[in-house]
Design an enzyme around this catalytic site. Structure first.
Site, PDB file in Angstrom:
ATOM      1  N   ASP A 112      -8.406  -1.459  -6.812  1.00 23.22           N
ATOM      2  CA  ASP A 112      -9.353  -2.486  -7.250  1.00 23.22           C
ATOM      3  C   ASP A 112     -10.115  -2.062  -8.511  1.00 23.22           C
ATOM      4  OD1 ASP A 112      -8.551  -3.953  -5.074  1.00 23.22           O
ATOM      5  OD2 ASP A 112     -10.452  -3.784  -3.978  1.00 23.22           O
ATOM      6  N   HIS A 167     -12.322   0.764   1.255  1.00 20.56           N
ATOM      7  CA  HIS A 167     -12.548  -0.591   1.774  1.00 20.56           C
ATOM      8  C   HIS A 167     -11.504  -0.950   2.841  1.00 20.56           C
ATOM      9  CE1 HIS A 167     -15.044  -1.934  -1.957  1.00 20.56           C
ATOM     10  NE2 HIS A 167     -15.788  -1.348  -1.036  1.00 20.56           N
TER      11      HIS A 167
HETATM   12 ZN   LIG Z   1     -12.150  -2.744  -2.803  1.00 25.40          ZN
END
Ligand SMILES: [Zn+2]
Length: 256
Positions: free
Chosen positions: A134, A59
């Site tokens: 995450d 990301h």
């Molecule tokens: Zn992420």
């Protein structure tokens, strides 16, 4: 062996940047690259030279600064083999069980698919610290963008297997909102209520709630507590398996 140092600082809206430094070997890693300027400022402030980027996933708020930092510092980029094509500038591809050293300190890689299909976490077992990106948050867990609840549940079990005093560095300051949700599904959890109060006090002073620990998450994180009778009662799933309880908890949080 000198003690490893962790320097933490805010990036973007609610990300944390982390520098990991071995003074003996002069090695310094940034965990992910959320934002270039604060990372370079932190390096300058600490007087450290960047040698590695350790990416948890692709990301943009985790790998978006890779190329700029590599061009500026000539560091090496370590990232997930399963997602190599989505990690800009990757030099070293790693996967489940791979080990390497940052200076003199041992780093073990675990694959934790769920948030993304290639997500990995970095565990320094001898230092009792871990960087989980995450995958896990304080009283929360990552959204399931590219994985199933069963996959994420299996990923979280790897983190739960670490010693209780392991310090967990998660990548976002989401704790206060996570606590508000957790209280709706397990309102009588005394450890959770106490922690929510602590978090409110810390955030009122704009202080970080990261790192957390494995023990604290076991006691207060609803995503890790499918055996809680009250959680099951709230969800209306008294007899479901743990994965079903986890999946429903995640779905409720997505709509919270
Ligand atoms: Zn992420």
């Amino acid at each position: 062996m000198s003690e490893i140092e962790v320097h933490m600082f805010p990036c973007l809206t609610d990300n944390y940047g982390f520098l990991l430094h071995d003074p003996e070997a002069g090695a310094t890693a940034t965990i992910d690259t959320p934002e270039v300027r604060p990372i370079l400022s932190a390096l300058e402030r600490m007087g450290w030279t960047l040698t590695h980027i350790l990416n948890t996933h692709h990301h943009a708020d985790h790998a978006g600064g890779n190329l700029k930092l590599k061009a500026t510092t000539c560091c090496r980029i370590v990232g997930p083999r399963a997602d190599a094509e989505r990690i800009p500038g990757i030099d070293v591809e790693v996967g489940e069980g791979d080990e390497f050293r940052l200076g003199t300190h041992r780093v073990v890689v675990h694959e934790t698919p769920g948030h993304t299909r290639g997500h990995i976490v970095y565990h320094l077992p001898d230092d009792r610290i871990a960087f989980v990106g995450d995958t896990l948050f304080a009283m929360g867990c990552g959204r399931l963008f590219e994985g199933s609840p069963a996959q994420m549940w299996a990923s979280l079990q790897k983190i739960l297997a670490w010693p209780d005093d392991t310090r967990i560095y998660c990548a976002h300051e989401y704790t206060q909102a996570n606590a508000r949700f957790a209280l709706t599904v397990e309102p009588d959890n005394a450890a959770l209520r106490a922690r929510a109060g602590d978090v409110d006090r810390l955030r009122a002073e704009r202080r970080p709630t990261v790192p957390t620990t494995v023990a604290l998450e076991k006691a207060t994180n609803p995503f890790l507590r499918p055996s809680s009778p009250q959680l099951r009662q709230t969800l209306g799933l008294p007899d479901a398996d743990d994965i079903a309880v986890f999946a429903k908890t995640r779905a409720l949080k997505d709509a919270f």
